[in-house]
Design a protein around this motif. Structure first.
Motif, PDB file in Angstrom:
ATOM      1  N   GLU A 187     -13.028  -9.216   9.939  1.00 52.37           N
ATOM      2  CA  GLU A 187     -12.488  -8.759  11.216  1.00 52.37           C
ATOM      3  C   GLU A 187     -13.362  -7.660  11.813  1.00 52.37           C
ATOM      4  OE1 GLU A 187      -8.680  -6.799  10.717  1.00 52.37           O
ATOM      5  OE2 GLU A 187      -8.101  -7.329  12.739  1.00 52.37           O
ATOM      6  N   PHE A 211       0.873  -1.181   0.000  1.00 56.27           N
ATOM      7  CA  PHE A 211       0.000   0.000   0.000  1.00 56.27           C
ATOM      8  C   PHE A 211       0.901   1.218   0.000  1.00 56.27           C
ATOM      9  CE2 PHE A 211      -2.669  -3.124   2.329  1.00 56.27           C
ATOM     10  CZ  PHE A 211      -3.794  -3.094   1.528  1.00 56.27           C
ATOM     11  N   PRO A 240       1.775 -11.138  15.079  1.00 58.22           N
ATOM     12  CA  PRO A 240       1.460  -9.945  15.861  1.00 58.22           C
ATOM     13  C   PRO A 240       0.588  -8.956  15.073  1.00 58.22           C
ATOM     14  CG  PRO A 240       3.755  -9.932  15.165  1.00 58.22           C
ATOM     15  CD  PRO A 240       3.188 -11.243  14.749  1.00 58.22           C
ATOM     16  N   ASN A 241       0.086  -7.947  15.753  1.00 54.30           N
ATOM     17  CA  ASN A 241      -0.706  -6.903  15.086  1.00 54.30           C
ATOM     18  C   ASN A 241       0.083  -6.304  13.941  1.00 54.30           C
ATOM     19  OD1 ASN A 241      -1.885  -5.861  18.284  1.00 54.30           O
ATOM     20  ND2 ASN A 241      -3.020  -6.987  16.763  1.00 54.30           N
ATOM     21  N   GLY A 242      -0.611  -6.126  12.821  1.00 54.36           N
ATOM     22  CA  GLY A 242       0.039  -5.474  11.684  1.00 54.36           C
ATOM     23  C   GLY A 242       0.964  -6.375  10.894  1.00 54.36           C
ATOM     24  N   ALA A 243       0.955  -7.678  11.195  1.00 53.44           N
ATOM     25  CA  ALA A 243       1.853  -8.596  10.488  1.00 53.44           C
ATOM     26  C   ALA A 243       1.386  -8.859   9.065  1.00 53.44           C
ATOM     27  CB  ALA A 243       1.952  -9.912  11.246  1.00 53.44           C
ATOM     28  N   GLY A 244       0.099  -8.579   8.794  1.00 50.37           N
ATOM     29  CA  GLY A 244      -0.418  -8.788   7.442  1.00 50.37           C
ATOM     30  C   GLY A 244      -1.398  -9.946   7.337  1.00 50.37           C
ATOM     31  N   LYS A 245      -1.974 -10.348   8.454  1.00 51.88           N
ATOM     32  CA  LYS A 245      -2.903 -11.482   8.429  1.00 51.88           C
ATOM     33  C   LYS A 245      -4.186 -11.139   7.672  1.00 51.88           C
ATOM     34  CE  LYS A 245      -3.083 -11.656  12.915  1.00 51.88           C
ATOM     35  NZ  LYS A 245      -2.192 -10.517  13.192  1.00 51.88           N
ATOM     36  N   THR A 246      -4.779 -10.014   8.042  1.00 53.22           N
ATOM     37  CA  THR A 246      -6.030  -9.634   7.390  1.00 53.22           C
ATOM     38  C   THR A 246      -5.807  -9.376   5.906  1.00 53.22           C
ATOM     39  OG1 THR A 246      -6.919  -8.730   9.435  1.00 53.22           O
ATOM     40  CG2 THR A 246      -7.874  -7.909   7.400  1.00 53.22           C
ATOM     41  N   HIS A 278      -5.546 -14.378  17.538  1.00 53.42           N
ATOM     42  CA  HIS A 278      -4.519 -14.057  18.530  1.00 53.42           C
ATOM     43  C   HIS A 278      -4.652 -14.950  19.754  1.00 53.42           C
ATOM     44  CE1 HIS A 278      -3.038 -10.600  16.466  1.00 53.42           C
ATOM     45  NE2 HIS A 278      -4.224 -10.050  16.402  1.00 53.42           N
ATOM     46  N   ALA A 313       2.518  -4.472   3.199  1.00 51.77           N
ATOM     47  CA  ALA A 313       1.624  -5.115   4.166  1.00 51.77           C
ATOM     48  C   ALA A 313       1.888  -6.616   4.212  1.00 51.77           C
ATOM     49  CB  ALA A 313       0.168  -4.841   3.793  1.00 51.77           C
TER      50      ALA A 313
END
Ligand SMILES: Nc1ncnc2c1ncn2[C@@H]1O[C@H](COP(=O)(O)OP(=O)(O)OP(=O)(O)O)[C@@H](O)[C@H]1O
Ligand SMILES: [Mg+2]
Lengths: 281, 304
Positions: B82, B14, B38-44, B191, B19
């Motif tokens: 999410e 992006f 972790p948060n922001g790792a790119g799962k979503t 998580h 991402a």
């Protein structure tokens, strides 16, 4: 095809669920009641209680047309508002909130979602116009026996104007936030509006430059030209000759302008389908 | 094994932000696959690429045998986002009916399925209330029902228990286990490692947009973390311990290693005694996924 109808149905539900339909209905009826009452008393006063010469009769008839056109002019404005505001948030809002995510992951083409929404809003817009303009036509007919000429053609042109603005509002929603989208579409509408007046003024004053600026504005946004054409076909010759009324048409938009408006609307719709199909959600 | 998801080098950028750097993974039919990071790792973002919501910058993938974004394949897929936000002017029942129709379902079959799912997610009582009045957990549960309307072969769940109370979490766990029994595959972002531990067959750890480790949880179950407190430890002793297990480390006065079977423990104790080493403490524990997570991510990992 089924999927388009399902989305259209969902859209109708949304319009109902968000109380848009109810507000439009209540205020529409209020508008028609006020207009009807006003028209009735003016008609009684000026036309029934004061018969006069042939010349005076002609003036009276022109005055009657003026009142009718004023009603349709107000309806046109209300319809423009509906056309822009109803769908202004539909894509932008659903994208922002995330509502769109469970829709576009269904076995449904993204284009069908846009087309379904378009169809749903268009049906409501057409019904609204039919109610409001139809109400005006009915009121003047019942009270004064007045027949608006070429009413079907005139209403069709008004509906095309509404369709164009509604399509632009949907197109803007594929990329812009709700607010930016509203600002853009109303901005374009304002441009067309002032362009229409400039064109009339240019013709009346015989000033080619002013006129051309107006024509260019109409090409950028043909909505006002459609209203002028609609009002031209619906008003009698007598009124057409009166300069500088909100519905006077010194320069009649050509059929080429009509064709351009159709192409413009279709182009905006196709662009909306394309933009929405390509973007990340 | 048939693969329901295969991706190679999927990448999403992006603007200047990467991402997802390189998503290369496979998920087999009938598998419950946990995607951890972790948060922001790119799962979503990874999930969105697999669902066709976001177009990859590079790479390719197939889901249910069709290229990413294929419309027909979605008839056999379900998705709970999410950030679950739905048409809140609809009632729960109307919401499910519209989404069922978008799956191409209808008539009595759809009605039956809706009632069944409403009961399954415990929302029969609220079914005729508008979603506007639903609590967060109720919305997440109706969203889960929505994802199962079409009896999907592959379900994507992005943190499906984030808004749920302990009972709701159990419910989701049971539903995932049922799905596996019915032969469906599940791709789960989560998580909550304790939940992942009991529901998932296999997990992948993602760190800064890259899959850094992929493993079956059955493999993991055999591993035992051993913690020793010994007198006079030297390099030779550490080298000797390596014959019983792997990852031998010394820190804070403790020696840690990983052994693969319990039988290694008495052998190791005998050997230590034979070496003349005093044993003050010998603790053995099955490694929790949480410990593994911290190990894979490293202590330094910060959300970003
Ligand atoms: N539309 C977007 N525009 C710009 N950056 C984005 C966009 N979507 C995601 N990102 C960035 O990409 C990275 C990965 O985001 P993603 O939502 O996939 O993370 P995640 O692993 O799901 O995190 P979480 O556990 O918090 O849900 C983040 O740094 C995020 O800021
Ligand atoms: Mg996420």
């Amino acid at each position: 095809m089924m999927e388009i109808l399902t989305v259209a149905h969902l859209t109708l539900h949304e319009i109902k669920g968000r109380k848009v339909a109810l507000a439009a209905l209540i205020l529409g009826v209020a508008f028609l009641l006020v207009y009807g009452a006003g028209f009735y008393f003016v008609y009684q006063d000026v036309f029934v209680n004061s018969p006069g010469s042939a010349l005076r009769r002609a003036q009276q008839s022109a005055g009657l047309s003026f009142l009718v056109m004023a009603g349709l002019y107000a309806v046109n404005f209300l319809m423009v508002m509906m056309a822009v505001l109803m769908p202004v948030d539909t894509l932008a809002g659903d994208i922002r909130s995330g509502v769109i995510q469970t829709l576009v992951t269904k076995p449904v083409r993204r284009a069908s979602i846009v087309l379904g929404k378009w169809l749903g809003f268009w049906v409501v817009l057409a019904l609204y116009l039919a109610m409001m303009a139809g109400g005006i036509l009915l009121i003047v007919r019942v009270i004064a026996g007045f027949e608006v000429q070429n009413a079907p053609a005139g209403l069709a042109l008004m509906l095309l104007e509404g369709t164009l603005l509604m399509t632009l509002s949907i197109l803007g929603g594929t990329r812009l936030s709700t607010l930016a989208n509203g600002v853009m579409v109303f901005g374009l509408y304002g441009l067309a509006f002032i362009g229409g007046w400039l064109e009339q003024a240019g013709v009346l004053l015989d000033n080619a430059t002013t006129r051309n600026i107006g024509v260019i504005a109409s090409l950028i946004m043909p909505s006002e030209a459609l209203w002028q054409l609609a009002s031209y076909v619906m008003q009698p010759a007598l009124l057409r000759d009166m300069p500088a009324t909100p519905f006077s048409v010194a320069s009649v938009p050509s059929t080429a302008m009509l064709a351009w408006a159709l192409v413009y609307t279709l182009g905006a719709l196709l662009l909306a389908l394309r933009q929405f199909s390509k973007r990340d959600l | 094994m048939n693969l329901v998801i295969e991706s190679a080098g999927l990448r999403k950028v992006f603007g200047a932000k990467v991402a997802v750097d390189d998503l290369t993974l496979t998920v087999g039919q009938g598998e419950v696959f946990g995607f951890l990071g972790p948060n922001g790792a790119g799962k979503t973002t990874s999930m969105k690429m697999l669902l066709g919501l976001v177009a990859p910058t590079a790479g390719a993938g197939r889901v249910l045998g069709a290229p990413l974004g294929d419309v027909q394949a979605r008839a056999k897929m379900g998705f709970l986002p999410e950030h679950f936000r739905f048409q809140d002017w609809l009632t729960g029942r109307e919401f499910l009916r519209f989404h069922g129709r978008l799956y191409g379902l209808g008539g009595g079959a759809l009605t039956g399925r809706i009632e069944q799912l409403l009961e399954r997610v415990d929302l029969l009582d609220a079914a005729d209330r508008s979603l506007r009045g639903y609590s967060k957990g109720m919305l997440q549960r109706i969203g889960l029902a929505q994802a199962l309307l079409n009896r999907p072969a592959l379900v994507f769940l992005d943190e499906p228990t984030s808004g749920l109370d302990p009972l709701g979490r159990l419910l989701v766990r049971d539903i995932i286990i049922e799905l596996r029994e019915q032969g469906a595959s599940v791709f789960l972002n989560s998580h909550l490692l304790s939940e992942v531990e009991v529901t998932c067959d296999r997990v992948a750890f993602v760190k800064r947009g890259c899959v850094v480790r992929e493993m079956a949880l059955a493999e993991q179950a055999g591993d035992i973390a051993v913690e020793l407190k010994l007198g006079n430890v030297d390099a030779a002793l550490l080298g000797g311990l390596a014959q019983f297990g792997r990852d031998v480390r010394q820190m804070n006065g403790l020696v840690r290693l990983t052994v693969s079977t319990e039988a290694a423990l008495p052998d190791m104790a005998r050997w230590l005694v034979a070496q003349g080493v005093s044993i003050y403490r010998l603790a053995a524990d099955h490694k929790s996924l949480e410990a593994l997570f911290l190990e894979v991510m490293g202590e330094d990992e910060r959300p970003g």
